[in-house]
Design a protein around this motif. Sequence first.
Motif, PDB file in Angstrom:
ATOM      1  N   ALA A   5     -12.501  48.834 -57.352  1.00 10.99           N
ATOM      2  CA  ALA A   5     -11.824  49.291 -58.573  1.00 10.99           C
ATOM      3  C   ALA A   5     -12.826  49.570 -59.685  1.00 10.99           C
ATOM      4  O   ALA A   5     -12.590  50.415 -60.554  1.00 10.99           O
ATOM      5  N   TYR A   6     -13.969  48.847 -59.659  1.00 10.93           N
ATOM      6  CA  TYR A   6     -14.970  49.053 -60.705  1.00 10.93           C
ATOM      7  C   TYR A   6     -15.553  50.461 -60.671  1.00 10.93           C
ATOM      8  O   TYR A   6     -16.109  50.945 -61.647  1.00 10.93           O
ATOM      9  N   TYR A   7     -15.455  51.122 -59.526  1.00  5.00           N
ATOM     10  CA  TYR A   7     -16.043  52.471 -59.422  1.00  5.00           C
ATOM     11  C   TYR A   7     -15.085  53.567 -59.911  1.00  5.00           C
ATOM     12  O   TYR A   7     -15.476  54.708 -60.037  1.00  5.00           O
ATOM     13  N   VAL A   8     -13.835  53.176 -60.174  1.00  5.22           N
ATOM     14  CA  VAL A   8     -12.849  54.189 -60.605  1.00  5.22           C
ATOM     15  C   VAL A   8     -13.306  54.970 -61.855  1.00  5.22           C
ATOM     16  O   VAL A   8     -13.283  56.191 -61.868  1.00  5.22           O
ATOM     17  N   PRO A   9     -13.757  54.248 -62.928  1.00  7.23           N
ATOM     18  CA  PRO A   9     -14.197  55.009 -64.111  1.00  7.23           C
ATOM     19  C   PRO A   9     -15.332  55.971 -63.795  1.00  7.23           C
ATOM     20  O   PRO A   9     -15.370  57.098 -64.297  1.00  7.23           O
ATOM     21  N   LEU A  10     -16.254  55.520 -62.945  1.00  4.46           N
ATOM     22  CA  LEU A  10     -17.399  56.355 -62.596  1.00  4.46           C
ATOM     23  C   LEU A  10     -16.942  57.620 -61.878  1.00  4.46           C
ATOM     24  O   LEU A  10     -17.403  58.728 -62.174  1.00  4.46           O
ATOM     25  N   VAL A  11     -15.994  57.437 -60.962  1.00  3.78           N
ATOM     26  CA  VAL A  11     -15.464  58.597 -60.232  1.00  3.78           C
ATOM     27  C   VAL A  11     -14.759  59.549 -61.198  1.00  3.78           C
ATOM     28  O   VAL A  11     -14.957  60.762 -61.163  1.00  3.78           O
ATOM     29  N   LEU A  12     -13.960  58.985 -62.105  1.00  3.60           N
ATOM     30  CA  LEU A  12     -13.267  59.812 -63.102  1.00  3.60           C
ATOM     31  C   LEU A  12     -14.272  60.590 -63.945  1.00  3.60           C
ATOM     32  O   LEU A  12     -14.108  61.776 -64.213  1.00  3.60           O
TER      33      LEU A  12
END
Lengths: 178, 139
Positions: A5-12
Amino acid sequence: MNRLAYYVPLVLLGILAVYFAAGLGRNPATLESVLINQQVPEFSLEPIEGSSKGLTNADLKNQVVLVNIFGSWCVSCRIEHPFLMDLKEKNIVPVYGIDWREPDRQAGPRWLKKFGNPYTLIGDDPKSRGAIAFGVTGAPETFFVDKQGVIRYKHMGPITEQIWNDTLKPILEALRKE
Amino acid sequence: MRYLIVILALVMMAAPVYAVDPSEILKDPVLEKRARAISKGLRCVVCQNQSIDDSDAQLARDLRVLVRERLVAGDSDQAVVDYVVSRYGDFVLLRPPVKGATLVLWFGPVVIALIGIIGLVLFFRRQKKYAAEINRDIG
């Protein structure tokens, strides 16, 4: 909680970055015309000096034609002018002209006398009425109008041999087959 | 202080400079007011970040005159705007309309802010829970 879930902002952020990068590469001066696939809007332009017939939307029917917005003040128009003369001399496609915002009544006719007149008919457009009808933002701009009087393609900037061969000629051939 | 007053007075005396040429202005003040309001919402397609009311470009001038002519002919404000949009597209509106293609533009920032706020709330709630657990373990 799932570490992924921590990678979600990065992907966005990555998605946004791609989106903006694509947007930056676009030229804001070339606008997509809303008039594509629309009937030529009603307009009626007076003839230029020394000519007896102007240009109205009713003239743009029954055959595939080019409508070219030009002006004697427009440097790029001077550049594409020999190519338009070529189209006329080789009888490739009729070109109709909108003489846009001349500084005076003589400027347009003088320019055409000096360099030649490639146009079947010309409308004088001192108040931008023809230009606004076609949603023009600058000269030269050139439109394909089909047999039904519908605007089918818009080209901004001068027509060159390469642009003609790569883009415009295939469109002309396709429109003629319709 | 005295200088400041003088400067302020001079600044206030200076009339704002408009792109609108006096010869364009309509005699009917009500129509002129409507024309100004419409012009302020229409983008100058040559300069793009100015309204046609602010722009000195010739095409902007011709559009201003056209707006006034149509108002004099009896068009409603919306009809005048629609006329220009039918030729130049939504792009010509300085305030883009809310519709399918512009939903992301209008509501995207709100959605992103909400996601951020929810993330923050969740984060601090967990911190609190951890702190409580640690306190209990120590205690």
